[in-house]
Design a protein around this motif. Structure first.
Motif, PDB file in Angstrom:
ATOM      1  N   CYS A 143      80.543 -11.225  10.690  1.00  0.00           N
ATOM      2  CA  CYS A 143      80.542 -12.148   9.556  1.00  0.00           C
ATOM      3  C   CYS A 143      79.162 -12.234   8.921  1.00  0.00           C
ATOM      4  CB  CYS A 143      80.965 -13.543  10.010  1.00  0.00           C
ATOM      5  SG  CYS A 143      82.630 -13.593  10.689  1.00  0.00           S
TER       6      CYS A 143
ATOM      7  N   VAL B  12      79.987  -5.103  -5.888  1.00  0.00           N
ATOM      8  CA  VAL B  12      80.905  -5.006  -4.760  1.00  0.00           C
ATOM      9  C   VAL B  12      82.331  -5.358  -5.216  1.00  0.00           C
ATOM     10  CG1 VAL B  12      81.529  -6.031  -2.541  1.00  0.00           C
ATOM     11  CG2 VAL B  12      79.156  -5.408  -3.003  1.00  0.00           C
ATOM     12  N   ALA B  13      82.463  -6.398  -6.011  1.00  0.00           N
ATOM     13  CA  ALA B  13      83.781  -6.825  -6.481  1.00  0.00           C
ATOM     14  C   ALA B  13      84.433  -5.782  -7.376  1.00  0.00           C
ATOM     15  CB  ALA B  13      83.655  -8.152  -7.226  1.00  0.00           C
TER      16      ALA B  13
ATOM     17  N   LYS C 227      80.128 -18.952   5.361  1.00  0.00           N
ATOM     18  CA  LYS C 227      80.608 -17.613   5.698  1.00  0.00           C
ATOM     19  C   LYS C 227      81.251 -16.964   4.484  1.00  0.00           C
ATOM     20  CE  LYS C 227      81.302 -17.900  10.603  1.00  0.00           C
ATOM     21  NZ  LYS C 227      82.213 -17.725  11.714  1.00  0.00           N
ATOM     22  N   SER C 228      81.189 -15.659   4.465  1.00  0.00           N
ATOM     23  CA  SER C 228      81.838 -14.890   3.419  1.00  0.00           C
ATOM     24  C   SER C 228      83.331 -15.170   3.424  1.00  0.00           C
ATOM     25  CB  SER C 228      81.595 -13.394   3.659  1.00  0.00           C
ATOM     26  OG  SER C 228      82.448 -12.633   2.841  1.00  0.00           O
ATOM     27  N   THR C 229      83.932 -15.229   2.253  1.00  0.00           N
ATOM     28  CA  THR C 229      85.381 -15.413   2.164  1.00  0.00           C
ATOM     29  C   THR C 229      86.113 -14.190   2.688  1.00  0.00           C
ATOM     30  OG1 THR C 229      85.395 -14.616  -0.119  1.00  0.00           O
ATOM     31  CG2 THR C 229      85.229 -17.001   0.218  1.00  0.00           C
ATOM     32  N   ARG C 230      85.429 -13.068   2.822  1.00  0.00           N
ATOM     33  CA  ARG C 230      86.023 -11.840   3.347  1.00  0.00           C
ATOM     34  C   ARG C 230      85.964 -11.761   4.870  1.00  0.00           C
ATOM     35  NH1 ARG C 230      89.063  -9.329  -0.483  1.00  0.00           N
ATOM     36  NH2 ARG C 230      87.982  -9.471  -2.457  1.00  0.00           N
ATOM     37  N   SER C 231      85.299 -12.703   5.509  1.00  0.00           N
ATOM     38  CA  SER C 231      85.217 -12.705   6.967  1.00  0.00           C
ATOM     39  C   SER C 231      86.542 -13.187   7.525  1.00  0.00           C
ATOM     40  CB  SER C 231      84.102 -13.635   7.440  1.00  0.00           C
ATOM     41  OG  SER C 231      82.860 -13.162   7.002  1.00  0.00           O
ATOM     42  N   ASN C 232      87.062 -12.450   8.485  1.00  0.00           N
ATOM     43  CA  ASN C 232      88.340 -12.860   9.058  1.00  0.00           C
ATOM     44  C   ASN C 232      88.177 -13.703  10.314  1.00  0.00           C
ATOM     45  OD1 ASN C 232      87.744 -11.060  11.107  1.00  0.00           O
ATOM     46  ND2 ASN C 232      89.172  -9.498  10.432  1.00  0.00           N
TER      47      ASN C 232
END
Length: 62
Positions: free
Chosen positions: A21, A59-60, A10-15
């Motif tokens: 996600c 994106v970053a 999963k993306s590290t940005r997914s909460n």
């Protein structure tokens, strides 16, 4: 594109709370897979590794 053997993360940005996600598989030599974690057996997008790196950098930088 055959993504057998892909290791999805999963993306590290997914909460984890909203269910929105993204999962990425970047362990295959010639392709990066991206899919919706809510539908792991559904379709996946594929990118060349260089294209994926450029996307992530873009994106970053925002």
């Amino acid at each position: 594109m055959d993504l057998t053997g892909a290791t999805w993360r999963k993306s590290t940005r997914s909460n984890g709370h909203s269910g929105n996600c993204v999962e990425v598989a970047d362990n295959l030599p010639e392709v990066v897979g991206v899919r919706d974690s809510k539908d792991p057996h559904g379709p996946a997008l594929t990118f060349a590794p260089q294209a994926w790196r450029l996307f992530v950098r873009g994106v970053a930088a925002r």
